[in-house]
Design a protein around this motif. Structure first.
Motif, PDB file in Angstrom:
ATOM      1  N   ASP A  71      31.358  39.150  46.709  1.00  0.00           N
ATOM      2  CA  ASP A  71      30.670  39.168  45.416  1.00  0.00           C
ATOM      3  C   ASP A  71      31.426  38.361  44.376  1.00  0.00           C
ATOM      4  O   ASP A  71      30.853  37.605  43.606  1.00  0.00           O
ATOM      5  CB  ASP A  71      30.519  40.619  44.920  1.00  0.00           C
ATOM      6  CG  ASP A  71      29.544  41.386  45.791  1.00  0.00           C
ATOM      7  OD1 ASP A  71      28.764  40.723  46.509  1.00  0.00           O
ATOM      8  OD2 ASP A  71      29.578  42.630  45.778  1.00  0.00           O
ATOM      9  N   LYS A  72      32.752  38.525  44.408  1.00  0.00           N
ATOM     10  CA  LYS A  72      33.580  37.866  43.394  1.00  0.00           C
ATOM     11  C   LYS A  72      33.484  36.343  43.530  1.00  0.00           C
ATOM     12  O   LYS A  72      33.277  35.624  42.564  1.00  0.00           O
ATOM     13  CB  LYS A  72      35.042  38.320  43.555  1.00  0.00           C
ATOM     14  CG  LYS A  72      35.703  38.686  42.212  1.00  0.00           C
ATOM     15  CD  LYS A  72      37.177  38.941  42.390  1.00  0.00           C
ATOM     16  CE  LYS A  72      37.464  40.363  42.841  1.00  0.00           C
ATOM     17  NZ  LYS A  72      38.849  40.559  43.252  1.00  0.00           N
ATOM     18  N   LEU A  73      33.636  35.875  44.781  1.00  0.00           N
ATOM     19  CA  LEU A  73      33.610  34.430  45.006  1.00  0.00           C
ATOM     20  C   LEU A  73      32.267  33.817  44.640  1.00  0.00           C
ATOM     21  O   LEU A  73      32.189  32.735  44.069  1.00  0.00           O
ATOM     22  CB  LEU A  73      33.925  34.134  46.470  1.00  0.00           C
ATOM     23  CG  LEU A  73      35.391  33.828  46.754  1.00  0.00           C
ATOM     24  CD1 LEU A  73      35.628  33.707  48.236  1.00  0.00           C
ATOM     25  CD2 LEU A  73      35.794  32.536  46.046  1.00  0.00           C
ATOM     26  N   ALA A 111      31.928  33.674  40.947  1.00  0.00           N
ATOM     27  CA  ALA A 111      32.749  32.587  40.407  1.00  0.00           C
ATOM     28  C   ALA A 111      32.046  31.249  40.567  1.00  0.00           C
ATOM     29  O   ALA A 111      32.227  30.339  39.769  1.00  0.00           O
ATOM     30  CB  ALA A 111      34.102  32.557  41.101  1.00  0.00           C
ATOM     31  N   ASN A 112      31.228  31.114  41.608  1.00  0.00           N
ATOM     32  CA  ASN A 112      30.505  29.868  41.829  1.00  0.00           C
ATOM     33  C   ASN A 112      29.104  29.887  41.255  1.00  0.00           C
ATOM     34  O   ASN A 112      28.294  29.021  41.541  1.00  0.00           O
ATOM     35  CB  ASN A 112      30.448  29.546  43.321  1.00  0.00           C
ATOM     36  CG  ASN A 112      31.780  29.070  43.833  1.00  0.00           C
ATOM     37  OD1 ASN A 112      32.256  28.016  43.447  1.00  0.00           O
ATOM     38  ND2 ASN A 112      32.420  29.887  44.655  1.00  0.00           N
ATOM     39  N   GLN A 113      28.831  30.935  40.489  1.00  0.00           N
ATOM     40  CA  GLN A 113      27.516  31.092  39.868  1.00  0.00           C
ATOM     41  C   GLN A 113      26.387  31.009  40.883  1.00  0.00           C
ATOM     42  O   GLN A 113      25.403  30.298  40.702  1.00  0.00           O
ATOM     43  CB  GLN A 113      27.324  30.038  38.780  1.00  0.00           C
ATOM     44  CG  GLN A 113      28.333  30.211  37.656  1.00  0.00           C
ATOM     45  CD  GLN A 113      28.143  29.203  36.562  1.00  0.00           C
ATOM     46  OE1 GLN A 113      27.796  28.065  36.823  1.00  0.00           O
ATOM     47  NE2 GLN A 113      28.371  29.610  35.331  1.00  0.00           N
TER      48      GLN A 113
END
Lengths: 635, 209
Positions: free
Chosen positions: A136-138, A141-143
């Protein structure tokens, strides 16, 4: 999260809704995107799908650049060449074409496969296991939303599947492999005989008439460019240096003005007695202080050795009075200006007169000098040079306009200007435009020299700034138009050239005659064959490149086989193939490696053919101009 | 509820129209709806087929070609794809793949049948082109030169022209016939920056250019 997506995409109804919702979105989405990019052109059009836009291309170019830099590649100049750019475009195109093909042929990958792939991506692993949090975080971060991301990955997996499985379907037929390897490993026993042009030099003659005719015919090649003899005047700051003077006084002032620079390293140790003004005191009060100070000074002068005691007694500087007025050591820029000037002009042990500063009246004793300051005397030559140049430069700026005006106004000669400014005219020998451009390190001056005004009307050129603080004006003294070199001057080299040519022709004629006999089966002629050697494509056995290039291109359907090779400069070469050995190498490892290389090359060719077919099918149109350079401007 | 006269009249007309054509209109609407649904269902069916075929094909591509056990599995999977998923592009690829496995196992009869199936049924013209080349290559191997040349006359994707000419050259050469022209044509079509180009070049050279 993934299960959720799976459930939705597996639902019958949801599938329908998804199709209905996504199709218009995709259509409108693309259109809006194009409008957004506005005038950014397409680098390549692919029918049936979005073009590859300049923007998209530039992003890919940047990514590639970063990638290569990360790998430590230093020279990235090829990315700016057409070849490099075209290669990148081809890569983008092949991906795009495969995506179109995947869509048209309804290729897909299953959700399970997609999930397996994502779950095993090292980027999302935490301690050897897939981590939903990291995922989810990655993505955030990449929208990217999970569904966007999954769609992207799915697209890539499909492309990969159809691209990678294509060449694996290929079988190289054993017969084709054998034919290729036979050609590759073939050994040929050959010998050569050379008919060298230079061996025939003494058998040919060149008459003066021939040379002359050649000269007349090729006159243009012997052309010498137009030449001029110039007279010129250089007006530069450097040349003005002998004309300026510098006095000792100016040098001293320069030294003091730049004392900071020259005396940086020097430290002075001083003591003082301060008789201070009370803040806001008027002139009258100051007079009072001065009177008092004069009394103290008189006392100090009477008894210089007791300076410290007197300081303790009289000094009103709370910081130093108790230390006998001792201020310790200090360099320039640390004390108020009048104080500093006094201290730095005294000799050690000396006691000053009254020195007035904003604080009051000081009586100063210089205790000691330490550290290195550069003395005036040691700096004198340096200062002199500096000042001379400054003055010359000032004079140059002052007179530069004068110079320009004079050479223009009195354009019939350089003399008046030279006399007025005390300059010397100089002159050149015969020089061409190129010579002059080199001499003056300036093309503009030479362009002016060869202009009608200067060349024909014999005027001065305008003053041209050929270097920093350097002006030059030139005039033409004499002119020789472009003309061919005189025949006498080139006769020898023409003769040599023609002789070599004739010798070459003779060598070729002789060679051809011998060749004709040989092909007719007549081997009676005594020729200077080298001993037979057996060569293959990788082992030249000392034969020349020319021989190697031709030895394997001899038709060997009948042996011995001959091939004649003409070379206008060198002469003639006959290659004789005595035997051909089609036997594949005995070296099993080499054979295996060769078979492997052949199969790989064939599979690669199939892949290329696949992409070429898709390119033709999708009517790819590449806008080559955009790749030519300068397309960054459109970024 | 004060309809004026005109409105009343319109309503009457409409009612009359509905009475007369209502059934047809409903039927037409129903047909449109059914057609849309059927189309969607067909799409969905195809998609589902494609997903299942993809899973099978993915398994197939991870098998080696020279192992007996793998060969068996390749045969099973490709038979499944060719029979039950013949509407997908995967079937054609599976056919060429299993033919390759059979060729490696010297089962030329099966290979031939599978390649012919691919030539007739492959959805991708490029896969069809491979199948033609593979079949011709196999026939060259069997010294069935005329059959091989005939196979090469099948229509194929333009991108494969170079390989077609090259193989034609090989066949001529094997027959002891003039092969130069074929190789020359091949060199015009093959990828000049590809590694295969050199092989054709040296084959042509050996014939005396």
């Amino acid at each position: 999260m993934l299960d959720f997506v799976r459930k939705i995409t597996h639902g019958w109804v949801a599938k329908l809704i998804l199709t209905l919702v996504t199709v218009p979105f995709v259509l409108f989405g693309i259109e809006a995107y194009l409008k957004n990019v506005g005038n950014s052109a397409s680098v390549a059009d692919v029918s049936g799908t979005a073009p590859i836009t300049v923007q998209e291309y530039n992003v890919a170019l940047q990514n590639l650049r970063n990638e290569l830099q990360k790998q430590g590649q230093k020279d990235l100049a090829f990315l700016d060449s057409y070849g490099g750019r075209r290669a990148l475009l081809d890569r983008l195109l092949s991906t795009r074409l495969l995506a179109v093909e995947a869509r048209d042929q309804k290729f897909t990958v299953s959700d399970a496969f997609l999930r397996d792939f994502i779950v095993n991506l090292p980027e999302f692993q935490e301690g050897g296991k897939f981590s939903q949090t990291t995922y989810d975080k990655l993505l955030a971060a990449n929208q990217l939303t999970p569904s966007q991301f999954e769609q992207k990955i799915r697209g890539e997996l499909i492309t990969q599947q159809i691209r990678d499985s294509f060449p694996t379907m290929v079988t190289a037929s054993a017969k084709s492999t054998e034919l290729a390897l036979q050609a590759e490993f073939q050994q040929r026993e050959v010998t050569v005989v050379e008919f060298k042009a230079k061996d025939y030099l003494d058998q040919v003659q060149v008459s003066e008439d021939e040379s002359k005719a050649f000269y007349e015919k090729n006159k243009a090649k012997f052309n010498v460019p137009a030449q001029v003899k110039l007279e010129f005047l250089t007006f530069s700051a450097t040349n003005l240096i002998p004309k300026v003077q510098v006095t000792d006084e100016e040098m001293k002032r320069f030294y003091t003005d730049n004392a900071d620079k020259f005396q940086n390293g020097e430290q002075r140790h001083a003591s003082h007695i301060l008789l201070s003004f009370t803040p806001g005191s008027d002139d009258k009060a100051k007079q009072e202080v001065k009177k008092k100070a004069e009394q103290v000074l008189a006392e100090v002068k009477k008894n210089p050795a007791k300076f410290a005691d007197l300081a303790k007694k009289y000094s009103q500087d709370p910081g130093s009075a108790q230390k006998g007025g001792d201020l310790g050591s200090f360099g320039r820029g640390m004390m108020v200006k009048p104080f500093e000037e006094a201290v730095f002009s005294m000799k050690p042990g000396q006691i000053s007169e009254l020195v007035q500063s904003d604080f009051g009246y000081h009586i100063i004793k210089l205790m000691d000098v330490s550290g290195q300051g550069q003395s005036f005397d040691s700096l004198k030559p340096q200062i002199r040079a500096e000042l001379l140049f400054q003055k010359a430069l000032a004079k140059f700026s002052e007179d530069a306009e004068n110079f320009s005006n004079m050479v223009y106004e009195q354009s019939g000669s350089l003399k008046p200007t030279a006399d007025k400014l005390g300059l010397q005219t100089q002159s050149t020998d015969w020089i061409s435009f190129q010579d002059g451009a080199k001499l003056f390190k300036n093309e503009k001056l030479m362009s002016l020299v060869f202009s009608d005004e200067v060349l024909k009307d014999k005027r001065n050129t305008e003053a041209v700034e050929v270097g920093q603080n350097t002006l030059v004006s030139a005039r033409v003294v004499d002119y020789k138009p472009s003309a061919p070199k005189a025949f006498a001057d080139v006769k020898d080299s023409i003769e040599q050239y023609l002789k070599l040519q004739k010798a070459g022709k003779l060598a070729i004629t002789k060679g051809k005659a011998s060749m004709a006999k040989l092909t007719a089966g007549d081997q009676s002629e005594k020729l200077d064959w080298i001993p037979n050697v057996t060569i293959d494509r990788k082992n030249a056995q000392g034969l020349t490149d020319l021989t190697m290039r031709n030895a394997f291109a001899v038709d060997t359907s009948k042996l011995p086989a001959y091939k004649g090779v003409e070379d206008a400069q060198k002469g003639y070469l006959i290659i004789k193939v005595v035997a051909v050995n089609d036997q594949l190498t005995d070296d099993e490892t080499a054979k295996q490696a060769a078979v492997k290389a052949y199969r790989a090359a064939l599979a690669e060719e199939y892949s290329n053919a696949y992409i070429a077919s898709l390119t033709a099918k999708n009517k790819v149109k590449v806008n080559d101009k955009l790749l030519m350079s300068g397309n960054e401007a459109q970024q | 509820m004060a309809y004026d006269l005109e409105e009343q009249e319109q309503l009457e007309t409409l009612k009359a129209w509905w009475k007369r054509y209502g059934n047809y209109a409903s039927a037409a609407l129903a047909i449109v709806v059914v057609a849309i649904l059927a189309y969607q269902a067909w799409n969905y069916y195809q998609f589902k087929q494609s997903v299942q075929a993809s899973e099978r094909f993915e398994k197939l591509t991870h098998l080696g070609y020279e192992d007996d056990k793998d060969l068996k599995e390749i045969k099973v999977i490709s038979a499944d794809l060719m029979e039950n998923f013949s509407s997908t592009a995967y079937a054609g690829r599976a056919a060429v793949a299993v033919a390759k496995a059979n060729l490696a196992a010297k089962d030329t009869k099966s290979a031939e049948a599978q390649l012919k199936w691919a030539i007739d049924h492959a959805k991708e013209t490029s896969v069809r082109s491979i199948a033609i080349l593979q079949l011709a290559g196999m026939q060259l191997e069997q010294k069935a030169y005329d059959a091989a040349l005939k196979t090469l006359q099948e229509k194929h994707d333009d991108g494969f022209d170079g390989l077609f000419f090259d193989l034609r050259g090989d066949i001529y050469l094997a027959q002891g016939k003039e092969a130069k022209a074929a190789y020359k044509s091949a060199l015009e079509k093959l990828d000049i920056s590809g590694r295969y180009y050199r092989y054709t070049t040296i084959k042509l050279e050996s014939l005396g250019g």
